[in-house]
Scaffold this active site. Structure first.
Site, PDB file in Angstrom:
ATOM      1  N   TRP A 159       0.840  -1.190   0.000  1.00  0.00           N
ATOM      2  CA  TRP A 159       0.000   0.000   0.000  1.00  0.00           C
ATOM      3  C   TRP A 159       0.886   1.254   0.000  1.00  0.00           C
ATOM      4  O   TRP A 159       1.262   1.759   1.062  1.00  0.00           O
ATOM      5  CB  TRP A 159      -0.930  -0.015   1.219  1.00  0.00           C
ATOM      6  CG  TRP A 159      -1.974  -1.083   1.108  1.00  0.00           C
ATOM      7  CD1 TRP A 159      -3.130  -1.014   0.398  1.00  0.00           C
ATOM      8  CD2 TRP A 159      -1.946  -2.403   1.687  1.00  0.00           C
ATOM      9  NE1 TRP A 159      -3.830  -2.203   0.502  1.00  0.00           N
ATOM     10  CE2 TRP A 159      -3.129  -3.078   1.282  1.00  0.00           C
ATOM     11  CE3 TRP A 159      -1.044  -3.100   2.504  1.00  0.00           C
ATOM     12  CZ2 TRP A 159      -3.424  -4.375   1.660  1.00  0.00           C
ATOM     13  CZ3 TRP A 159      -1.344  -4.385   2.886  1.00  0.00           C
ATOM     14  CH2 TRP A 159      -2.519  -5.019   2.462  1.00  0.00           C
ATOM     15  N   HIS A 178      -6.715   2.145   2.014  1.00  0.00           N
ATOM     16  CA  HIS A 178      -7.828   1.232   1.765  1.00  0.00           C
ATOM     17  C   HIS A 178      -8.918   1.529   2.788  1.00  0.00           C
ATOM     18  O   HIS A 178      -8.695   2.333   3.711  1.00  0.00           O
ATOM     19  CB  HIS A 178      -7.382  -0.244   1.814  1.00  0.00           C
ATOM     20  CG  HIS A 178      -6.572  -0.634   3.028  1.00  0.00           C
ATOM     21  ND1 HIS A 178      -6.125  -1.904   3.263  1.00  0.00           N
ATOM     22  CD2 HIS A 178      -6.128   0.095   4.097  1.00  0.00           C
ATOM     23  CE1 HIS A 178      -5.449  -1.957   4.398  1.00  0.00           C
ATOM     24  NE2 HIS A 178      -5.438  -0.753   4.912  1.00  0.00           N
ATOM     25  N   ARG A 204      -3.536   6.239  -2.996  1.00  0.00           N
ATOM     26  CA  ARG A 204      -2.246   5.540  -2.999  1.00  0.00           C
ATOM     27  C   ARG A 204      -1.241   6.323  -3.830  1.00  0.00           C
ATOM     28  O   ARG A 204      -1.612   6.899  -4.855  1.00  0.00           O
ATOM     29  CB  ARG A 204      -2.386   4.119  -3.550  1.00  0.00           C
ATOM     30  CG  ARG A 204      -3.158   3.234  -2.594  1.00  0.00           C
ATOM     31  CD  ARG A 204      -3.153   1.783  -2.989  1.00  0.00           C
ATOM     32  NE  ARG A 204      -4.180   1.089  -2.223  1.00  0.00           N
ATOM     33  CZ  ARG A 204      -4.523  -0.177  -2.387  1.00  0.00           C
ATOM     34  NH1 ARG A 204      -3.912  -0.894  -3.289  1.00  0.00           N
ATOM     35  NH2 ARG A 204      -5.472  -0.720  -1.650  1.00  0.00           N
ATOM     36  N   GLN A 218     -13.155   2.315  -2.642  1.00  0.00           N
ATOM     37  CA  GLN A 218     -13.287   0.911  -2.237  1.00  0.00           C
ATOM     38  C   GLN A 218     -14.599   0.758  -1.484  1.00  0.00           C
ATOM     39  O   GLN A 218     -15.159   1.729  -0.967  1.00  0.00           O
ATOM     40  CB  GLN A 218     -12.133   0.497  -1.310  1.00  0.00           C
ATOM     41  CG  GLN A 218     -10.865   0.129  -2.054  1.00  0.00           C
ATOM     42  CD  GLN A 218      -9.832  -0.526  -1.153  1.00  0.00           C
ATOM     43  OE1 GLN A 218      -9.967  -0.557   0.070  1.00  0.00           O
ATOM     44  NE2 GLN A 218      -8.778  -1.042  -1.766  1.00  0.00           N
ATOM     45  N   VAL A 261      -6.289 -10.996   7.298  1.00  0.00           N
ATOM     46  CA  VAL A 261      -7.231 -12.115   7.152  1.00  0.00           C
ATOM     47  C   VAL A 261      -6.467 -13.437   7.115  1.00  0.00           C
ATOM     48  O   VAL A 261      -5.312 -13.489   6.724  1.00  0.00           O
ATOM     49  CB  VAL A 261      -8.099 -11.984   5.864  1.00  0.00           C
ATOM     50  CG1 VAL A 261      -9.135 -10.908   5.997  1.00  0.00           C
ATOM     51  CG2 VAL A 261      -7.232 -11.773   4.635  1.00  0.00           C
ATOM     52  N   ALA A 303     -14.194 -10.550   6.015  1.00  0.00           N
ATOM     53  CA  ALA A 303     -14.077  -9.169   5.512  1.00  0.00           C
ATOM     54  C   ALA A 303     -13.703  -9.225   4.041  1.00  0.00           C
ATOM     55  O   ALA A 303     -13.160 -10.219   3.573  1.00  0.00           O
ATOM     56  CB  ALA A 303     -13.001  -8.415   6.297  1.00  0.00           C
TER      57      ALA A 303
HETATM   58  C1  FA5 Z   1      -6.997  -4.086  -0.268  1.00  0.00           C
HETATM   59  O1  FA5 Z   1      -6.899  -2.871  -0.319  1.00  0.00           O
HETATM   60  C2  FA5 Z   1      -7.565  -4.784   0.940  1.00  0.00           C
HETATM   61  N1  FA5 Z   1      -7.824  -3.835   1.961  1.00  0.00           N
HETATM   62  C3  FA5 Z   1      -8.804  -5.545   0.519  1.00  0.00           C
HETATM   63  C4  FA5 Z   1      -9.276  -6.516   1.568  1.00  0.00           C
HETATM   64  C5  FA5 Z   1     -10.227  -6.095   2.495  1.00  0.00           C
HETATM   65  C6  FA5 Z   1      -8.733  -7.795   1.626  1.00  0.00           C
HETATM   66  C7  FA5 Z   1     -10.654  -6.985   3.476  1.00  0.00           C
HETATM   67  C8  FA5 Z   1      -9.164  -8.674   2.617  1.00  0.00           C
HETATM   68  C9  FA5 Z   1     -10.122  -8.256   3.500  1.00  0.00           C
HETATM   69  P1  FA5 Z   1      -6.208  -4.439  -2.715  1.00  0.00           P
HETATM   70  O2  FA5 Z   1      -4.986  -3.582  -2.618  1.00  0.00           O
HETATM   71  O3  FA5 Z   1      -6.099  -5.619  -3.575  1.00  0.00           O
HETATM   72  O4  FA5 Z   1      -6.691  -4.909  -1.317  1.00  0.00           O
HETATM   73  O5  FA5 Z   1      -7.402  -3.514  -3.244  1.00  0.00           O
HETATM   74  C10 FA5 Z   1      -8.721  -3.997  -3.296  1.00  0.00           C
HETATM   75  C11 FA5 Z   1      -9.427  -3.499  -4.570  1.00  0.00           C
HETATM   76  O6  FA5 Z   1      -9.322  -2.081  -4.656  1.00  0.00           O
HETATM   77  C12 FA5 Z   1      -8.764  -4.031  -5.835  1.00  0.00           C
HETATM   78  O7  FA5 Z   1      -9.273  -5.296  -6.179  1.00  0.00           O
HETATM   79  C13 FA5 Z   1      -9.185  -2.970  -6.840  1.00  0.00           C
HETATM   80  O8  FA5 Z   1     -10.506  -3.216  -7.292  1.00  0.00           O
HETATM   81  C14 FA5 Z   1      -9.213  -1.711  -6.017  1.00  0.00           C
HETATM   82  N2  FA5 Z   1      -7.966  -0.962  -6.210  1.00  0.00           N
HETATM   83  C15 FA5 Z   1      -6.790  -1.136  -5.599  1.00  0.00           C
HETATM   84  N3  FA5 Z   1      -5.872  -0.259  -6.039  1.00  0.00           N
HETATM   85  C16 FA5 Z   1      -6.482   0.513  -6.946  1.00  0.00           C
HETATM   86  C17 FA5 Z   1      -6.084   1.634  -7.769  1.00  0.00           C
HETATM   87  N4  FA5 Z   1      -4.863   2.156  -7.713  1.00  0.00           N
HETATM   88  N5  FA5 Z   1      -6.990   2.179  -8.609  1.00  0.00           N
HETATM   89  C18 FA5 Z   1      -8.253   1.670  -8.671  1.00  0.00           C
HETATM   90  N6  FA5 Z   1      -8.696   0.657  -7.921  1.00  0.00           N
HETATM   91  C19 FA5 Z   1      -7.830   0.076  -7.072  1.00  0.00           C
END
Ligand code: FA5
Length: 337
Positions: A159, A178, A204, A218, A261, A303
């Site tokens: 992140w 997030h 980010r 999100q 998780v 979650a």
């Molecule tokens: C997370 O951020 C975790 N907090 C998700 C999670 C929550 C996992 C609870 C387990 C339990 P991740 O970095 O993969 O995970 O981001 C989750 C979703 O956010 C991605 O699948 C995507 O749809 C969206 N996302 C992430 N980064 C970006 C970005 N830079 N631009 C647009 N959408 C994004």
């Protein structure tokens, strides 16, 4: 002053006075007629000037004659022009059709991000989830520490963070990377059972491309109760996919790692013959439950976190996530309620 000069002076005075009046004082046809009588009428100023012609020498006649004629012509032209202007103005008013429909007012639409967030939230609220919102400025404690991501842990690199400089140097602030920090905030304030859905903006420190924005949304989901198992997680997310993409929608779960998780998964949907990942999820880690004062032997939960823009891109065939923030009406006008 000679007689000739006097007459020339008089011609000029008449010219000045006539032009001054018609340019500045004539607003309607009555006033224009009055002006015509004074200057161009049978006993008007031009006629008076003409009378001088009979009393001057032939030589002087050749000088003042053309001057008077020119003035008469120019005033007649001005009269015609002004009459036209007044007529046009009058007609414009009388020809206004009050029965015409009004000009259409441009009504705004909801932004496509708002529309997809509402659609996803509705899908979950139909399954009994409560919708809440959280803060975009977070502390390191909630964004990382309470999510079992200790300082210097390599998982933090997942992140890329926008840190904030605040006066309080004891607490590190950041723009949340997030929506997961809301897990701890919700659990701290409430006792189980709970089922919540938390939509909101995330940030980010990332280079943008067709699928990555530095500011995006999100939707976090959290359910905690006694005896919650992985089946509930799968069933809930499967049902969401069916509500959003249709009853035939196939989904796929694969192992993934998120420190908060255990086990962790990502879920993909089958889209145009390909598997496309749409969210991360898992069973809430016992350390996260402990961190907020829940007993992990008594309670369990699941979650998940998904990106609504990415889901809208699939549903609406949007090829570049940056369209969401371009403010281009050609893009935005394609989305209606
Ligand atoms: C997370 O951020 C975790 N907090 C998700 C999670 C929550 C996992 C609870 C387990 C339990 P991740 O970095 O993969 O995970 O981001 C989750 C979703 O956010 C991605 O699948 C995507 O749809 C969206 N996302 C992430 N980064 C970006 C970005 N830079 N631009 C647009 N959408 C994004």
């Amino acid at each position: 002053m000679s007689n000739l000069n006097k007459i020339i002076e008089e011609i000029e005075e008449v010219e000045q006075s006539a032009n001054g009046q018609i340019d500045q004082q004539i607003l309607n046809l009555d006033q224009l007629e009055h002006w015509r009588i004074i200057f161009l009428g049978r006993n008007g100023e031009i006629s008076k000037l003409m009378k001088y012609l009979s009393s001057v020498s032939d030589e002087n006649k050749r000088i003042i004659g053309p001057k008077i004629n020119n003035l008469k012509k120019s005033l007649s032209n001005k009269y015609n022009l002004t009459q036209k202007k007044i007529d046009q103005r009058n007609n414009a008013v009388t020809e206004f059709d009050f029965t015409l429909p009004g000009r259409p007012v441009n009504l705004g639409n909801y932004h496509p991000t708002t529309l997809i967030i509402r659609e996803i939230c509705t899908a979950f609220s139909e399954m009994g989830f409560q919708i809440i919102e959280g803060q975009e400025i977070e502390t390191e404690k909630y964004n990382f520490d309470l999510l079992n991501i200790p300082n210097d842990h390599p998982a933090r690199d997942q992140w890329d963070t926008i840190w904030l400089q605040t006066e309080n140097t004891n607490v590190k602030h950041l723009l949340r990377t997030h929506t997961s920090p809301m897990q701890a905030r919700v659990m701290e304030k409430n006792n189980p059972p709970l089922r919540v859905i938390i939509p909101g903006k995330c940030y980010r420190y990332e280079a943008t491309d067709a699928t990555h924005e530095w500011q995006f949304h999100q939707i976090e989901g959290l359910a905690v109760d006694k005896n919650i198992s992985f089946s509930e997680l799968k069933g809930t997310l499967f049902e969401m996919a069916r509500k959003l993409f249709g009853t035939d929608q196939k989904v796929r779960f694969r192992c993934d790692f998120f420190p908060f998780v255990e086990p962790g998964v990502d879920m993909s949907i089958e889209w145009n013959g390909k598997w496309i990942e749409i969210l991360g999820a898992g069973m809430v880690h016992p350390k996260v439950l402990e961190g907020v004062g829940y007993n992990p032997k008594e309670y369990s939960g699941f979650a998940f976190g998904l990106g609504p823009e990415r889901i809208s891109m699939l549903k609406n065939k949007i090829s570049d996530i940056r369209n969401f923030h371009l403010n281009d009406l050609r893009f935005l006008n394609q989305f209606t309620i």
